[in-house]
Design a protein around this motif. Structure first.
Motif, PDB file in Angstrom:
ATOM      1  N   UNK A  61      -3.421  13.517 -13.111  1.00  0.00           N
ATOM      2  CA  UNK A  61      -4.516  13.150 -12.203  1.00  0.00           C
ATOM      3  C   UNK A  61      -4.655  11.640 -12.078  1.00  0.00           C
ATOM      4  N   UNK A  62      -4.536  10.931 -13.198  1.00  0.00           N
ATOM      5  CA  UNK A  62      -4.649   9.465 -13.187  1.00  0.00           C
ATOM      6  C   UNK A  62      -3.517   8.831 -12.384  1.00  0.00           C
ATOM      7  N   UNK A  63      -2.288   9.283 -12.588  1.00  0.00           N
ATOM      8  CA  UNK A  63      -1.148   8.758 -11.840  1.00  0.00           C
ATOM      9  C   UNK A  63      -1.300   8.990 -10.345  1.00  0.00           C
ATOM     10  N   UNK A  64      -1.697  10.205  -9.979  1.00  0.00           N
ATOM     11  CA  UNK A  64      -1.888  10.517  -8.560  1.00  0.00           C
ATOM     12  C   UNK A  64      -3.045   9.755  -7.945  1.00  0.00           C
ATOM     13  N   UNK A  65      -4.145   9.644  -8.676  1.00  0.00           N
ATOM     14  CA  UNK A  65      -5.321   8.932  -8.150  1.00  0.00           C
ATOM     15  C   UNK A  65      -5.030   7.439  -7.973  1.00  0.00           C
ATOM     16  N   UNK A  66      -4.294   6.861  -8.889  1.00  0.00           N
ATOM     17  CA  UNK A  66      -3.955   5.443  -8.789  1.00  0.00           C
ATOM     18  C   UNK A  66      -3.118   5.171  -7.535  1.00  0.00           C
ATOM     19  N   UNK A  67      -2.149   6.025  -7.276  1.00  0.00           N
ATOM     20  CA  UNK A  67      -1.332   5.895  -6.070  1.00  0.00           C
ATOM     21  C   UNK A  67      -2.194   6.060  -4.822  1.00  0.00           C
ATOM     22  N   UNK A  68      -3.066   7.036  -4.831  1.00  0.00           N
ATOM     23  CA  UNK A  68      -3.916   7.299  -3.663  1.00  0.00           C
ATOM     24  C   UNK A  68      -4.842   6.118  -3.371  1.00  0.00           C
ATOM     25  N   UNK A  69      -5.381   5.495  -4.403  1.00  0.00           N
ATOM     26  CA  UNK A  69      -6.264   4.344  -4.196  1.00  0.00           C
ATOM     27  C   UNK A  69      -5.502   3.195  -3.549  1.00  0.00           C
ATOM     28  N   UNK A  70      -4.318   2.901  -4.052  1.00  0.00           N
ATOM     29  CA  UNK A  70      -3.548   1.792  -3.485  1.00  0.00           C
ATOM     30  C   UNK A  70      -3.094   2.089  -2.060  1.00  0.00           C
ATOM     31  N   UNK A  91       2.048  -4.702  11.339  1.00  0.00           N
ATOM     32  CA  UNK A  91       2.705  -5.709  10.506  1.00  0.00           C
ATOM     33  C   UNK A  91       1.977  -5.925   9.201  1.00  0.00           C
ATOM     34  N   UNK A  92       0.662  -6.019   9.272  1.00  0.00           N
ATOM     35  CA  UNK A  92      -0.125  -6.200   8.055  1.00  0.00           C
ATOM     36  C   UNK A  92      -0.060  -4.951   7.181  1.00  0.00           C
ATOM     37  N   UNK A  93      -0.016  -3.794   7.817  1.00  0.00           N
ATOM     38  CA  UNK A  93       0.103  -2.527   7.106  1.00  0.00           C
ATOM     39  C   UNK A  93       1.385  -2.516   6.271  1.00  0.00           C
ATOM     40  N   UNK A  94       2.488  -2.973   6.848  1.00  0.00           N
ATOM     41  CA  UNK A  94       3.767  -3.029   6.137  1.00  0.00           C
ATOM     42  C   UNK A  94       3.707  -4.077   5.022  1.00  0.00           C
ATOM     43  N   UNK A  95       3.083  -5.208   5.287  1.00  0.00           N
ATOM     44  CA  UNK A  95       2.997  -6.276   4.280  1.00  0.00           C
ATOM     45  C   UNK A  95       2.197  -5.836   3.058  1.00  0.00           C
ATOM     46  N   UNK A  96       1.249  -4.950   3.232  1.00  0.00           N
ATOM     47  CA  UNK A  96       0.444  -4.511   2.089  1.00  0.00           C
ATOM     48  C   UNK A  96       1.242  -3.665   1.108  1.00  0.00           C
ATOM     49  N   UNK A  97       2.383  -3.115   1.531  1.00  0.00           N
ATOM     50  CA  UNK A  97       3.211  -2.363   0.588  1.00  0.00           C
ATOM     51  C   UNK A  97       3.652  -3.248  -0.574  1.00  0.00           C
ATOM     52  N   UNK A  98       4.034  -4.483  -0.299  1.00  0.00           N
ATOM     53  CA  UNK A  98       4.418  -5.408  -1.359  1.00  0.00           C
ATOM     54  C   UNK A  98       3.231  -5.658  -2.286  1.00  0.00           C
ATOM     55  N   UNK A  99       2.072  -5.898  -1.713  1.00  0.00           N
ATOM     56  CA  UNK A  99       0.871  -6.156  -2.510  1.00  0.00           C
ATOM     57  C   UNK A  99       0.536  -4.940  -3.372  1.00  0.00           C
ATOM     58  N   UNK A 100       0.726  -3.740  -2.834  1.00  0.00           N
ATOM     59  CA  UNK A 100       0.433  -2.527  -3.598  1.00  0.00           C
ATOM     60  C   UNK A 100       1.354  -2.386  -4.799  1.00  0.00           C
ATOM     61  N   UNK A 101       2.629  -2.674  -4.630  1.00  0.00           N
ATOM     62  CA  UNK A 101       3.571  -2.553  -5.739  1.00  0.00           C
ATOM     63  C   UNK A 101       3.195  -3.521  -6.852  1.00  0.00           C
ATOM     64  N   UNK A 102       2.897  -4.765  -6.497  1.00  0.00           N
ATOM     65  CA  UNK A 102       2.494  -5.754  -7.483  1.00  0.00           C
ATOM     66  C   UNK A 102       1.164  -5.348  -8.127  1.00  0.00           C
TER      67      UNK A 102
END
Length: 161
Positions: A61-70, A91-102
């Protein structure tokens, strides 16, 4: 009204409606993706409970919830930016993928590994959430009716009436 080319049935008297842009593509995707991922994580967590107990349920649940929040953060950014700059939202939507991984990595390093965490089920819960969320987003985007051309609201100049 019938066609001039051939005889056939009448096309009807009702006016054809105009299709406009979606009210909020990003919020619709958020609801669709959240519901799909939450259902999948719930099923995964129940399977984890059956195989390895309550710590596995919490971990999944924690792993899934963390992904869902990001992932939800990027859709909310797309929604708010899309209101003022629709073409820049993607464009900003795609750029946030990098921010989410970090950000995901930072959260994992800051929180550390709690005593109750079951690593395998945490990873399974996170992967299930990513796959189902992305599938729901792709489905939502494929069903979206996006306006490609900027239709003028009024024609400038004279008329031939």
């Amino acid at each position: 009204m019938t066609s001039n080319a051939e005889h056939g049935r009448s096309s009807g008297k009702a006016a054809v409606g105009v299709s406009g842009p979606a009210r909020s593509l990003w919020l619709r995707l958020l609801v669709l993706s959240s519901a799909a991922a939450a259902a999948a994580v719930l099923i995964t967590s129940l399977i984890a409970l059956a195989f390895n107990g309550s710590n596995a349920l919490l971990s999944s649940s924690f792993g899934g919830a963390l992904v869902m929040v990001f992932f939800a953060i990027s859709l909310l950014i797309g929604h708010f930016v899309g209101q003022s700059n629709p073409s820049g939202a993607v464009g900003l939507f795609v750029a946030t993928y990098f921010v989410k991984v970090v950000g995901f990595a930072v959260v994992l390093f800051v929180v550390g590994e709690p005593e109750w965490l079951h690593e395998r089920w945490f990873l399974i819960g996170a992967v299930v959430a990513v796959v189902i969320w992305q599938a729901a987003e792709i489905r939502g985007f494929s069903k979206a009716r996006l306006q490609i051309y900027n239709d003028p609201s009024s024609i400038k100049g004279g008329s031939d009436d």
